[in-house]
Design an enzyme around this catalytic site. Structure first.
Site, PDB file in Angstrom:
ATOM      1  N   HIS A   1       2.065  -1.917  -4.467  1.00 18.20           N
ATOM      2  CA  HIS A   1       1.648  -0.840  -5.360  1.00 18.20           C
ATOM      3  C   HIS A   1       2.383  -1.002  -6.701  1.00 18.20           C
ATOM      4  CE1 HIS A   1       0.099   3.121  -6.429  1.00 18.20           C
ATOM      5  NE2 HIS A   1       1.277   3.342  -6.981  1.00 18.20           N
TER       6      HIS A   1
ATOM      7  N   THR B   1       0.224   3.597   5.995  1.00 16.97           N
ATOM      8  CA  THR B   1      -0.010   4.631   7.029  1.00 16.97           C
ATOM      9  C   THR B   1      -1.219   5.445   6.575  1.00 16.97           C
ATOM     10  OG1 THR B   1       1.293   6.282   5.845  1.00 16.97           O
ATOM     11  CG2 THR B   1       2.507   4.801   7.355  1.00 16.97           C
TER      12      THR B   1
ATOM     13  N   GLU C   1       5.419  -7.564  -9.197  1.00 14.04           N
ATOM     14  CA  GLU C   1       4.636  -7.575  -7.948  1.00 14.04           C
ATOM     15  C   GLU C   1       4.664  -8.946  -7.298  1.00 14.04           C
ATOM     16  OE1 GLU C   1       0.669  -5.934  -8.384  1.00 14.04           O
ATOM     17  OE2 GLU C   1       1.360  -4.836 -10.141  1.00 14.04           O
TER      18      GLU C   1
ATOM     19  N   ASN D   1       1.340  -3.037   1.734  1.00 11.67           N
ATOM     20  CA  ASN D   1       0.568  -2.906   0.497  1.00 11.67           C
ATOM     21  C   ASN D   1       1.490  -3.076  -0.692  1.00 11.67           C
ATOM     22  OD1 ASN D   1      -1.777  -2.085  -1.145  1.00 11.67           O
ATOM     23  ND2 ASN D   1      -0.601  -0.220  -1.524  1.00 11.67           N
TER      24      ASN D   1
ATOM     25  N   ASN E   1      -1.990 -11.523  -6.984  1.00 12.16           N
ATOM     26  CA  ASN E   1      -0.971 -11.356  -5.928  1.00 12.16           C
ATOM     27  C   ASN E   1      -1.222 -12.334  -4.786  1.00 12.16           C
ATOM     28  OD1 ASN E   1       1.084  -9.053  -6.274  1.00 12.16           O
ATOM     29  ND2 ASN E   1      -0.785  -8.210  -7.107  1.00 12.16           N
TER      30      ASN E   1
ATOM     31  N   ILE F   1     -10.171   2.219   1.822  1.00 12.36           N
ATOM     32  CA  ILE F   1      -9.227   2.859   2.744  1.00 12.36           C
ATOM     33  C   ILE F   1      -9.376   2.199   4.113  1.00 12.36           C
ATOM     34  CG2 ILE F   1      -8.659   5.057   3.898  1.00 12.36           C
ATOM     35  CD1 ILE F   1      -7.909   5.066   0.950  1.00 12.36           C
TER      36      ILE F   1
HETATM   37  C1  GRF Z   1      -2.275  -5.055  -8.664  1.00 12.32           C
HETATM   38  O1  GRF Z   1      -1.882  -4.365  -9.807  1.00 12.32           O
HETATM   39  C2  GRF Z   1      -1.766  -4.332  -7.452  1.00 12.32           C
HETATM   40  O2  GRF Z   1      -0.554  -3.676  -7.641  1.00 12.32           O
HETATM   41  C3  GRF Z   1      -2.814  -3.315  -7.229  1.00 12.32           C
HETATM   42  O3  GRF Z   1      -4.031  -3.935  -7.565  1.00 12.32           O
HETATM   43  C4  GRF Z   1      -3.765  -4.984  -8.471  1.00 12.32           C
HETATM   44  C5  GRF Z   1      -4.297  -6.247  -7.852  1.00 12.32           C
HETATM   45  O4  GRF Z   1      -4.178  -7.283  -8.725  1.00 12.32           O
HETATM   46  N1  GRF Z   1      -2.790  -2.883  -5.859  1.00 12.32           N
HETATM   47  P1  GRF Z   1      -4.587  -8.759  -8.209  1.00 12.32           P
HETATM   48  O5  GRF Z   1      -5.997  -8.676  -7.667  1.00 12.32           O
HETATM   49  O6  GRF Z   1      -3.594  -9.133  -7.135  1.00 12.32           O
HETATM   50  O7  GRF Z   1      -4.459  -9.612  -9.436  1.00 12.32           O
END
Ligand code: GRF
Length: 191
Positions: A104, A141, A174, A102, A18, A87
């Site tokens: 998800h 949050t 994502e 974030n 990401n 967290i």
């Molecule tokens: C992704 O699946 C994201 O949705 C979750 O953790 C994973 C992170 O993947 N929060 P990367 O480290 O960005 O490849």
């Protein structure tokens, strides 16, 4: 609507795909903002290597007090949690209210909350027999995965034969929605 260029900190714990999507988007001037620092709670996070290769300052921070100090020192406007598995403290949530997002890997509010991260999410979706899944960018949050939804996108998973296949499809979503969420935050940002 005036857009703002934001100073972004990306928090990571894992492979950083990401983060890479954001680095690539920034290189293509997809958004105005700039990733100023990348912070991980894990020294072996491959995401740190991705940041270094892109010339972005990296830090390994384990303590929330140190994290808050670093964010303030770097005059950060927006915090992006991209696979960050710790967290965030109450102090940071207050200091950066409405300025932490974030990504998800599910269609929240479904499959969110404590313990719902990584492959656990996709296993639950696979076992449910749902025909679609997707990803969500939301504000952070004190309610895990409970903040205002900024962006969400779906994908058909009726042909997926495993949780891993769902994970692969959702990861693509994502990468698409996270960079778009940055643009939305730029236009909403109140200086
Ligand atoms: C992704 O699946 C994201 O949705 C979750 O953790 C994973 C992170 O993947 N929060 P990367 O480290 O960005 O490849």
């Amino acid at each position: 609507m005036r857009n703002n260029s934001l100073r972004i900190a990306v928090l990571v714990s894992g492979s950083g795909s990401n983060l890479q999507a954001l680095i690539d988007a920034q290189k293509q001037d997809y958004f105005l903002s700039e990733i100023k620092i990348v912070i991980s709670n894990k020294a072996d996070s491959f995401a740190l290597k991705r940041a270094e290769d892109a010339g972005i300052k990296t830090y390994v921070i384990k303590d929330n007090k140190d994290l808050r100090k670093l964010l303030i020192e770097n005059d950060i406007d927006l915090i992006v949690l991209a696979g960050y598995l710790k967290i965030v403290s109450e102090e940071i949530l207050e200091e950066y209210e409405n300025r932490i997002i974030n990504i998800h890997p599910s269609l929240l509010p479904k499959y969110g909350g404590r313990g719902m991260y990584g492959i656990n999410v996709h296993r639950a979706v696979f076992e449910s027999g749902d025909k679609e899944s997707g990803a969500t960018v939301h504000k952070v949050t004190n309610v895990i995965d409970g903040g205002e939804i900024i962006m969400q996108n779906k994908t058909d998973i009726s042909d997926c034969k495993s949780a891993e296949e769902i994970q692969k499809k959702v990861l693509k979503i994502e990468h698409q929605i996270l960079k778009n969420a940055i643009k939305i935050m730029e236009s909403n940002y109140k200086i």
